[in-house]
Write a protein that holds these residues in place. Structure first.
Motif, PDB file in Angstrom:
ATOM      1  N   ASP A  24      -1.103   2.960  19.219  1.00  0.00           N
ATOM      2  CA  ASP A  24      -1.621   1.629  18.854  1.00  0.00           C
ATOM      3  C   ASP A  24      -0.657   0.834  17.965  1.00  0.00           C
ATOM      4  OD1 ASP A  24      -1.841   2.924  16.431  1.00  0.00           O
ATOM      5  OD2 ASP A  24      -4.011   2.710  16.239  1.00  0.00           O
ATOM      6  N   GLY A  25       0.551   1.382  17.729  1.00  0.00           N
ATOM      7  CA  GLY A  25       1.552   0.634  16.955  1.00  0.00           C
ATOM      8  C   GLY A  25       1.496   0.908  15.462  1.00  0.00           C
ATOM      9  N   PHE A  26       0.523   1.723  15.030  1.00  0.00           N
ATOM     10  CA  PHE A  26       0.437   2.100  13.615  1.00  0.00           C
ATOM     11  C   PHE A  26       0.980   3.518  13.441  1.00  0.00           C
ATOM     12  CE2 PHE A  26      -2.697  -1.224  14.019  1.00  0.00           C
ATOM     13  CZ  PHE A  26      -2.560  -1.945  12.837  1.00  0.00           C
ATOM     14  N   HIS A  27       1.346   3.826  12.200  1.00  0.00           N
ATOM     15  CA  HIS A  27       1.799   5.184  11.880  1.00  0.00           C
ATOM     16  C   HIS A  27       0.647   5.970  11.281  1.00  0.00           C
ATOM     17  CE1 HIS A  27       5.515   2.938  12.208  1.00  0.00           C
ATOM     18  NE2 HIS A  27       6.154   4.084  12.353  1.00  0.00           N
ATOM     19  N   GLU A  28       0.628   7.249  11.585  1.00  0.00           N
ATOM     20  CA  GLU A  28      -0.338   8.146  10.965  1.00  0.00           C
ATOM     21  C   GLU A  28       0.103   8.334   9.502  1.00  0.00           C
ATOM     22  OE1 GLU A  28      -2.770   8.942  12.976  1.00  0.00           O
ATOM     23  OE2 GLU A  28      -3.826  10.243  11.576  1.00  0.00           O
ATOM     24  N   LEU A  29      -0.817   8.131   8.557  1.00  0.00           N
ATOM     25  CA  LEU A  29      -0.467   8.211   7.128  1.00  0.00           C
ATOM     26  C   LEU A  29      -1.293   9.258   6.400  1.00  0.00           C
ATOM     27  CD1 LEU A  29      -0.544   4.487   5.842  1.00  0.00           C
ATOM     28  CD2 LEU A  29       1.366   5.735   6.860  1.00  0.00           C
ATOM     29  N   ALA A  30      -0.744   9.771   5.318  1.00  0.00           N
ATOM     30  CA  ALA A  30      -1.545  10.458   4.299  1.00  0.00           C
ATOM     31  C   ALA A  30      -1.069   9.869   2.982  1.00  0.00           C
ATOM     32  CB  ALA A  30      -1.330  11.960   4.346  1.00  0.00           C
ATOM     33  N   LEU A 142      -9.508  -5.685   9.396  1.00  0.00           N
ATOM     34  CA  LEU A 142      -8.664  -6.721   8.783  1.00  0.00           C
ATOM     35  C   LEU A 142      -7.284  -6.176   8.417  1.00  0.00           C
ATOM     36  CD1 LEU A 142     -11.409  -8.297   6.549  1.00  0.00           C
ATOM     37  CD2 LEU A 142     -10.114  -9.529   8.295  1.00  0.00           C
ATOM     38  N   GLY A 143      -7.208  -4.916   8.034  1.00  0.00           N
ATOM     39  CA  GLY A 143      -5.928  -4.321   7.642  1.00  0.00           C
ATOM     40  C   GLY A 143      -6.152  -2.898   7.170  1.00  0.00           C
ATOM     41  N   SER A 144      -5.085  -2.090   7.265  1.00  0.00           N
ATOM     42  CA  SER A 144      -5.223  -0.657   6.995  1.00  0.00           C
ATOM     43  C   SER A 144      -5.637  -0.363   5.557  1.00  0.00           C
ATOM     44  CB  SER A 144      -3.898   0.044   7.272  1.00  0.00           C
ATOM     45  OG  SER A 144      -3.470  -0.269   8.570  1.00  0.00           O
ATOM     46  N   ASP A 145      -5.215  -1.203   4.595  1.00  0.00           N
ATOM     47  CA  ASP A 145      -5.534  -0.891   3.198  1.00  0.00           C
ATOM     48  C   ASP A 145      -6.713  -1.687   2.644  1.00  0.00           C
ATOM     49  OD1 ASP A 145      -3.996  -3.150   3.209  1.00  0.00           O
ATOM     50  OD2 ASP A 145      -2.266  -2.211   2.243  1.00  0.00           O
ATOM     51  N   VAL A 146      -7.356  -2.516   3.476  1.00  0.00           N
ATOM     52  CA  VAL A 146      -8.490  -3.309   2.972  1.00  0.00           C
ATOM     53  C   VAL A 146      -9.674  -2.417   2.555  1.00  0.00           C
ATOM     54  CG1 VAL A 146     -10.017  -5.274   3.413  1.00  0.00           C
ATOM     55  CG2 VAL A 146      -7.701  -5.301   4.346  1.00  0.00           C
ATOM     56  N   GLY A 159      -5.622   8.591   8.592  1.00  0.00           N
ATOM     57  CA  GLY A 159      -5.617   7.730   9.773  1.00  0.00           C
ATOM     58  C   GLY A 159      -4.436   6.781   9.641  1.00  0.00           C
ATOM     59  N   ARG A 160      -4.686   5.463   9.784  1.00  0.00           N
ATOM     60  CA  ARG A 160      -3.590   4.511   9.493  1.00  0.00           C
ATOM     61  C   ARG A 160      -3.671   4.028   8.053  1.00  0.00           C
ATOM     62  NH1 ARG A 160      -5.925  -0.712  10.210  1.00  0.00           N
ATOM     63  NH2 ARG A 160      -7.828  -0.564  11.431  1.00  0.00           N
ATOM     64  N   GLY A 161      -4.483   4.730   7.234  1.00  0.00           N
ATOM     65  CA  GLY A 161      -4.650   4.397   5.815  1.00  0.00           C
ATOM     66  C   GLY A 161      -6.031   3.848   5.530  1.00  0.00           C
ATOM     67  N   SER A 185       9.011  -7.794   4.732  1.00  0.00           N
ATOM     68  CA  SER A 185       7.961  -7.757   5.752  1.00  0.00           C
ATOM     69  C   SER A 185       7.572  -6.305   6.037  1.00  0.00           C
ATOM     70  CB  SER A 185       8.477  -8.440   7.020  1.00  0.00           C
ATOM     71  OG  SER A 185       7.997  -7.780   8.159  1.00  0.00           O
ATOM     72  N   THR A 186       6.281  -5.994   5.914  1.00  0.00           N
ATOM     73  CA  THR A 186       5.814  -4.618   6.139  1.00  0.00           C
ATOM     74  C   THR A 186       6.211  -4.093   7.533  1.00  0.00           C
ATOM     75  OG1 THR A 186       4.011  -4.977   4.593  1.00  0.00           O
ATOM     76  CG2 THR A 186       3.760  -3.130   6.099  1.00  0.00           C
ATOM     77  N   PRO A 187       5.964  -4.841   8.638  1.00  0.00           N
ATOM     78  CA  PRO A 187       6.372  -4.322   9.957  1.00  0.00           C
ATOM     79  C   PRO A 187       7.875  -4.042  10.029  1.00  0.00           C
ATOM     80  CG  PRO A 187       4.913  -6.207  10.238  1.00  0.00           C
ATOM     81  CD  PRO A 187       5.219  -6.113   8.768  1.00  0.00           C
ATOM     82  N   GLU A 188       8.700  -4.865   9.363  1.00  0.00           N
ATOM     83  CA  GLU A 188      10.146  -4.620   9.402  1.00  0.00           C
ATOM     84  C   GLU A 188      10.511  -3.334   8.662  1.00  0.00           C
ATOM     85  OE1 GLU A 188      12.445  -8.085   8.175  1.00  0.00           O
ATOM     86  OE2 GLU A 188      11.296  -9.309   9.605  1.00  0.00           O
ATOM     87  N   VAL A 189       9.804  -3.058   7.574  1.00  0.00           N
ATOM     88  CA  VAL A 189      10.092  -1.827   6.825  1.00  0.00           C
ATOM     89  C   VAL A 189       9.674  -0.601   7.661  1.00  0.00           C
ATOM     90  CG1 VAL A 189       9.601  -0.512   4.718  1.00  0.00           C
ATOM     91  CG2 VAL A 189       9.942  -2.995   4.591  1.00  0.00           C
ATOM     92  N   TYR A 190       8.512  -0.685   8.331  1.00  0.00           N
ATOM     93  CA  TYR A 190       8.103   0.424   9.208  1.00  0.00           C
ATOM     94  C   TYR A 190       9.092   0.595  10.369  1.00  0.00           C
ATOM     95  CZ  TYR A 190       3.614   1.746   7.142  1.00  0.00           C
ATOM     96  OH  TYR A 190       2.639   2.241   6.314  1.00  0.00           O
ATOM     97  N   ALA A 191       9.615  -0.509  10.906  1.00  0.00           N
ATOM     98  CA  ALA A 191      10.586  -0.412  12.005  1.00  0.00           C
ATOM     99  C   ALA A 191      11.864   0.274  11.521  1.00  0.00           C
ATOM    100  CB  ALA A 191      10.899  -1.801  12.565  1.00  0.00           C
TER     101      ALA A 191
END
Ligand code: C5P
Length: 304
Positions: A24-30, A142-146, A159-161, A185-191
């Motif tokens: 889905d374009g997100f990273h699995e996080l812990a 709305l967003g992974s950290d909301v 999950g994705r956070g 930019s968050t997406p640029e840092v993940y890329a």
């Protein structure tokens, strides 16, 4: 005219372990989130028509970068209100007034926190009476950290956070936050993370970090702060390495990039260290501000 005012805290990630990129374009996080006393304020009031508007105000303590906050339907707080209205089947118009203090595009979830606060404030003003759990379900879309920003305190995100397990943590910690003059930019840092780390291990929370939190041991906590996005943020913004070095040389227990950066966060032994360290950190490259704050703090809460 009535209004509801909600405090929207910043977050840091005491530990951020990034796993593989999902379909889905997100990273699995812990991750281990902590909410900070550094906060925006969101005031919610009703309108006579069906519009949702947002205005951003940066006063004496507000950050100048607030001009970078979108003022249209792209604003995450506006999207939060639109989502809540449509889920509740109401069309009443809403005005949002955001007083910005959390650095914009700084890796401290300012936009996500404003969205969490907008959910809480609109729920109250519209008289919907939704539970916090019900709001948390909308928050994840709305967003992974909301969801964490609704919750506050300390929490493990998986999950994705967005899946939060609360953590009981003892005592408070002192931090200095070094705000950069330009966001990332968050997406640029993940890329960039994907480029540097094409085959990451499954994410995990370090047991040492949890045990330092349980024992309220600032020194041990400092030894176990980690951020898998730090190398990517440093690759895009090499001067952050110098910022981290200046803070540690000046006596901070530890320094890390906050989330996707470029904000850097320093854990202090206690408040007595803050003044000297603040003076030294002001000389760091690209430093726009140094803020002394504490955590943990509560999640999005009505204050008036
Ligand atoms: O969830 P949120 O909208 O905050 O995510 C912003 C961007 O950050 C995503 O579009 C994605 O590029 C990246 N992200 C990610 N994995 C996560 C969270 C965010 O890759 N777990």
């Amino acid at each position: 005219m009535t209004s509801t005012t909600v405090r929207a805290p910043a977050k840091i990630n005491l530990g951020l372990s990034v796993g593989p990129l999902r379909d889905d374009g997100f990273h699995e996080l812990a991750t281990v989130y902590m909410a900070l006393d550094l906060h925006d304020t969101v005031r919610v009031s009703l309108r006579d028509d069906d519009q949702v508007t947002v205005a951003v105000h940066a006063d004496a303590d507000g950050r100048a970068e607030s001009t970078a906050v979108p003022l249209d339907a792209d604003n995450l707080a506006v999207r939060a209100v639109e989502m809540l209205r449509s889920a509740a089947g109401v069309t009443t118009g809403v005005d949002l007034m955001i007083r910005k203090v959390i650095p914009v595009a700084g890796g401290m979830a300012g936009g996500s926190s404003d969205a969490a606060a907008a959910l809480v404030g609109a729920n109250a003003e519209l008289g919907l009476g939704w539970s916090r759990e019900a709001l948390a379900e909308l928050a994840a879309d709305l967003g992974s950290d909301v969801p964490f920003l609704l919750h506050g305190g300390v929490g493990i995100g998986t999950g994705r956070g967005e899946q939060i397990s609360p953590v009981l943590s003892r005592g408070r910690y002192a931090f200095l936050v070094v705000v950069a003059s330009e966001g990332l930019s968050t997406p640029e840092v993940y890329a960039e993370f994907d480029r540097l780390e094409p085959d990451p291990a499954p994410p995990h929370v370090a047991p040492e970090l949890m045990s330092a939190l349980r024992g309220h041991d600032a020194e041990r906590l400092g030894e176990h702060l980690t951020n898998d996005l730090e190398a990517a943020a440093l690759s895009l913004r090499p001067e952050l390495d110098r910022v981290l070095q200046i803070g540690v040389d000046a006596g901070a227990l530890a320094g890390i990039v906050s989330g996707s950066g470029p904000t850097c966060v320093f854990l202090l032994e206690d408040d007595a260290d803050a003044q000297q360290l603040t003076a030294e950190l002001w000389s760091a490259p690209g430093c726009a501000d140094v803020i002394h704050t504490h955590g943990p703090a509560s999640g999005a809460r009505i204050i008036a």
